[in-house]
Structure formats: structure tokens, C-alpha cells
Write a protein that holds these residues in place. Sequence first.
Motif, PDB file in Angstrom:
ATOM      1  N   ALA A   1       0.824  -1.211   0.000  1.00  0.00           N
ATOM      2  CA  ALA A   1       0.000   0.000   0.000  1.00  0.00           C
ATOM      3  C   ALA A   1       0.858   1.261   0.000  1.00  0.00           C
ATOM      4  CB  ALA A   1      -0.942  -0.005   1.202  1.00  0.00           C
TER       5      ALA A   1
ATOM      6  N   TYR B   1      -3.448   8.846  -4.727  1.00  0.00           N
ATOM      7  CA  TYR B   1      -4.379   7.744  -4.469  1.00  0.00           C
ATOM      8  C   TYR B   1      -4.665   7.654  -2.980  1.00  0.00           C
ATOM      9  CZ  TYR B   1      -3.899   6.129  -9.237  1.00  0.00           C
ATOM     10  OH  TYR B   1      -3.950   6.049 -10.606  1.00  0.00           O
ATOM     11  N   ASP B   2      -5.953   7.498  -2.643  1.00  0.00           N
ATOM     12  CA  ASP B   2      -6.389   7.359  -1.257  1.00  0.00           C
ATOM     13  C   ASP B   2      -6.824   5.920  -1.004  1.00  0.00           C
ATOM     14  OD1 ASP B   2      -6.095  10.118  -0.754  1.00  0.00           O
ATOM     15  OD2 ASP B   2      -8.082  10.512  -1.587  1.00  0.00           O
ATOM     16  N   ARG B   3      -6.713   5.497   0.226  1.00  0.00           N
ATOM     17  CA  ARG B   3      -7.202   4.202   0.696  1.00  0.00           C
ATOM     18  C   ARG B   3      -6.730   3.012  -0.169  1.00  0.00           C
ATOM     19  NH1 ARG B   3     -11.223   7.792   0.851  1.00  0.00           N
ATOM     20  NH2 ARG B   3     -12.437   6.907  -0.824  1.00  0.00           N
TER      21      ARG B   3
ATOM     22  N   ASP C   1      -5.208   0.395   0.947  1.00  0.00           N
ATOM     23  CA  ASP C   1      -5.057  -0.800   1.782  1.00  0.00           C
ATOM     24  C   ASP C   1      -5.889  -1.992   1.317  1.00  0.00           C
ATOM     25  OD1 ASP C   1      -3.296   0.643   3.402  1.00  0.00           O
ATOM     26  OD2 ASP C   1      -4.943   1.413   4.620  1.00  0.00           O
ATOM     27  N   ALA C   2      -7.159  -1.777   1.020  1.00  0.00           N
ATOM     28  CA  ALA C   2      -8.030  -2.892   0.619  1.00  0.00           C
ATOM     29  C   ALA C   2      -7.553  -3.511  -0.690  1.00  0.00           C
ATOM     30  CB  ALA C   2      -9.476  -2.418   0.491  1.00  0.00           C
TER      31      ALA C   2
ATOM     32  N   GLY D   1      -5.785   1.962  -5.110  1.00  0.00           N
ATOM     33  CA  GLY D   1      -6.774   2.690  -4.328  1.00  0.00           C
ATOM     34  C   GLY D   1      -7.599   3.618  -5.203  1.00  0.00           C
ATOM     35  N   ASP D   2      -8.184   4.616  -4.559  1.00  0.00           N
ATOM     36  CA  ASP D   2      -9.017   5.586  -5.253  1.00  0.00           C
ATOM     37  C   ASP D   2      -8.218   6.844  -5.532  1.00  0.00           C
ATOM     38  OD1 ASP D   2     -11.238   3.898  -4.867  1.00  0.00           O
ATOM     39  OD2 ASP D   2     -11.504   4.694  -2.840  1.00  0.00           O
TER      40      ASP D   2
END
Length: 160
Positions: free
Chosen positions: A81, A88-90, A92-93, A152-153
Motif C-alpha cells: 500500500a 491515491y487514497d485508501r 489498503d483494501a 486505491g481511489d
Amino acid sequence: MKRKWFALVCGSALTATAVAAGAWTTWFRPPYALADTPSADVTVRAHTSRYPDVAETAEDVDGLLRVYVQRLKAGDAEGLARLAGPDYDRPDAEARTLVGKYGAGARGHVEATVAEGLVDYFQQVELVYDKTGQRQELLLVKDDGHWWVALGDGDPAAGM
């Protein structure tokens, strides 16, 4: 008096040069690096092209791709990540999903082929995991002089 002045000027110039050189090398050093273990068996090559910049880009992204495969192999979703582009945000998923999907394949040899890019700040790379036969399309984004993984987003073109 002249000697003291000369020594002071020379000392200041050497100090300024050392500081500038340190900043220069730090700016070019990527903010990620291979860990001592596990090893990553990766071959990075440029897609056949008549344009020399494809080979140059393959050299530029080589380090990032090796770190990416190493993090997959180690099952290190958190480390993966951290390879996400700054815009890019988030991540992790998506990083956890990638480790689950490609982690086993990263334990064998990985072939990375850098495609011919349309713009100089986006790069498509195809990864082939020999151990599992899986193929992965990976988008890399260049920001602030470094290559990152699109995880990520986010909208990496927003910062361009």
C-alpha cells in the motif's frame, strides 16, 4: 587576516556544495527500496518498440517492480500500500486483494513487460507469474520524479 577570510569562504563553499549534493541525491532516490528478504526473481524488459523511450522507461520502473513483487511474495499488504501513488487514497483494501490474488505467483519467477506508453507519466506493465500462470496488468504513475503503483481511489491526472 586574508588567510582567515579565504579559509572561511572556502569552508562555506564546501559546506554549501555538500548540502546541495545531499539534496540532489535524495531527490533522485526513490522513497521505497528492496528489503533484505525475501528475494524477488523478476525480469523487467521493454515491449518490442522502435521508440528508445520504452527501454528507458523499463529501466526507470525496474526498481519499483522488484519492490512490488517482493512485497507480494512477503504477503506485506501494508508495504504494498505504501507503493501507491501520492494522488491515491485508501490503497489498503486493494493491496490486501493483490497479495491474496498474486502472492503465491510472486514466489516464483515473474516476467514484467513494459508497454509502449502514450504519455510520459502513465505506464502499463504486464506481469506474468510463471509459478501460477497468472497475468496482471499494472498501471504505474509518475509523480514528483518517482514511479508509483496505481492502488486505491484517485485521479493521478489531477496533479499533472
